[in-house]
Design an enzyme around this catalytic site. Structure first.
Site, mmCIF file in Angstrom:
data_model
loop_
_atom_site.group_PDB
_atom_site.id
_atom_site.type_symbol
_atom_site.label_atom_id
_atom_site.label_comp_id
_atom_site.label_asym_id
_atom_site.label_seq_id
_atom_site.Cartn_x
_atom_site.Cartn_y
_atom_site.Cartn_z
ATOM 1 N N CYS A 134 -24.173 2.807 4.338
ATOM 2 C CA CYS A 134 -23.191 3.908 4.415
ATOM 3 C C CYS A 134 -23.788 5.238 4.801
ATOM 4 O O CYS A 134 -24.540 5.714 3.944
ATOM 5 C CB CYS A 134 -22.460 3.956 2.891
ATOM 6 S SG CYS A 134 -21.272 5.297 2.824
ATOM 7 N N ASP A 155 0.783 -1.184 0.068
ATOM 8 C CA ASP A 155 -0.069 0.048 -0.053
ATOM 9 C C ASP A 155 0.922 1.246 0.016
ATOM 10 O O ASP A 155 0.464 2.051 0.534
ATOM 11 C CB ASP A 155 -1.027 -0.054 1.439
ATOM 12 C CG ASP A 155 -1.878 1.054 1.029
ATOM 13 O OD1 ASP A 155 -2.421 1.517 0.134
ATOM 14 O OD2 ASP A 155 -2.384 1.569 2.477
ATOM 15 N N ASN A 189 -18.815 -2.793 -2.004
ATOM 16 C CA ASN A 189 -18.144 -1.775 -1.171
ATOM 17 C C ASN A 189 -16.838 -1.511 -1.622
ATOM 18 O O ASN A 189 -16.019 -0.896 -1.089
ATOM 19 C CB ASN A 189 -18.152 -2.158 0.268
ATOM 20 C CG ASN A 189 -17.453 -3.402 0.692
ATOM 21 O OD1 ASN A 189 -17.037 -4.096 -0.160
ATOM 22 N ND2 ASN A 189 -17.634 -3.825 1.981
ATOM 23 N N ASP A 204 -15.288 1.177 9.562
ATOM 24 C CA ASP A 204 -15.671 -0.364 9.251
ATOM 25 C C ASP A 204 -17.088 -0.463 8.931
ATOM 26 O O ASP A 204 -17.489 -1.895 8.828
ATOM 27 C CB ASP A 204 -15.124 -1.025 10.429
ATOM 28 C CG ASP A 204 -13.778 -1.071 10.404
ATOM 29 O OD1 ASP A 204 -13.022 -1.014 9.556
ATOM 30 O OD2 ASP A 204 -13.016 -1.442 11.697
#
Length: 318
Positions: A196, A132, A153, A241
């Site tokens: 969300c 990353d 997602n 999360d």
């Protein structure tokens, strides 16, 4: 057994010995379809202030630009799931991945050990390790190797282990036996989309407007968080999360076995009041080796203050 098969098996077994849960192999080639999708996403401004995502476009979509002569992208998954939570249910929340030591350091060390093993046991193999920290489309490579599918997602989901995983890569100039993508098992489920709170996930899924994501606001955004999103954070002060918590596939998540990912002894004991009164000294002690350092003390304080309702903010300012 051919050399390619033997080498693939050797790398897989050593990676698993080092703690990686799943390993997949894909041919190093340009990601043409993914490049078009990324370009469209960037053109819509969905990366917000993350200008670095516009940089090194060709390196991002072609691993051979990162590692000349590259033949294989090895994708590895490392579990970071924990069922531990703050003792105070009203305490602001931190994404599970940031509880312990910064994963960049933990995984890079393991990847370098894996690279040393390959060079010692197989021979003169050239390559680079990535966690990353470079322009690598890690979820797209993981999807190609079949160690999961990219869910609505936009996170990688393994059908037997869920999505609480770090992704890491080796890009090497060694021919190996390649894996194949698996089926998308999201089906008609829309739980992540419905849950969300900032509507960051598109109505049809598979696209996230990064500039609306709570993780973006609490980690990437440097200025003030837009007032329109106050009361939408559901008490998340670093990361988020939510779309993983509601995902049915995460019923298969099992707690990690990595001591380095255990939280600071005091982290989960802090109350909501403790967080409001957080000092820079305590911040430095709690997050000395943590990914949370990225937001700095001032950034975390900004996030904590933003969690207060407008009425409380007005009272405080008065």
């Amino acid at each position: 057994m051919s050399n390619k098969t033997l080498h693939t098996q050797m790398i897989r077994e050593e990676a698993q010995r080092l703690g990686f849960a799943f390993v997949g192999f894909a041919k190093a080639t340009r990601l043409d379809e993914e490049a078009r999708r990324l370009e469209a996403w960037l053109n819509k401004g969905m990366h917000g202030e993350m200008g670095y995502l516009e940089n090194h476009f060709e390196k991002r979509v072609d691993p051979r630009k990162l590692v000349p002569g590259a033949k294989t992208v090895v994708t590895l998954m490392y579990n970071h799931y924990t069922d531990r939570r703050p003792k105070d249910p009203d305490a602001p929340k931190i994404s599970k991945y940031a509880y312990g030591k910064d994963y960049h350091f933990v995984l890079k060390h393991k990847l370098k050990d894996l690279m040393k093993y390959i060079q010692a046991e197989i021979g003169a193999v050239n390559g680079r390790v990535f966690v990353d920290s470079a322009p690598v489309l890690e979820r797209d490579w993981a999807k190609r190797t079949g160690i999961g599918w990219v869910g609505k997602n936009t996170l990688l989901i393994h059908p037997k282990a869920g999505s609480y995983f770090f992704l890491a890569e080796l890009i090497i100039d060694l021919d190996l036996v390649y894996d194949h993508p698996i089926k998308d098992y999201c089906g008609t489920c829309t739980r992540c989309i419905d849950a969300c709170p900032t509507d960051a996930i598109s109505p049809g899924g598979y696209v996230v407007d990064g500039s609306k994501c709570i993780s973006y606001f609490t980690i990437e955004l440097k200025g003030a968080i837009p007032e329109a999103y106050r009361d939408h954070f559901e008490n998340w002060m670093f990361g988020c999360d939510i779309c993983q918590e509601v995902c049915p596939w995460n019923r298969f998540s099992k707690p990690h076995q990595e001591p380095e990912f255990e939280p600071h002894p005091d982290l989960l004991d802090l109350s909501a009041r403790d967080w409001e009164e957080l000092t820079e000294e305590v911040f430095r002690e709690l997050f000395r080796k943590s990914a949370v350092k990225r937001t700095k003390y001032e950034g975390l304080k900004r996030n904590i203050n933003f969690l207060k309702p407008l009425s409380e903010k007005a009272d405080h300012e008065a």
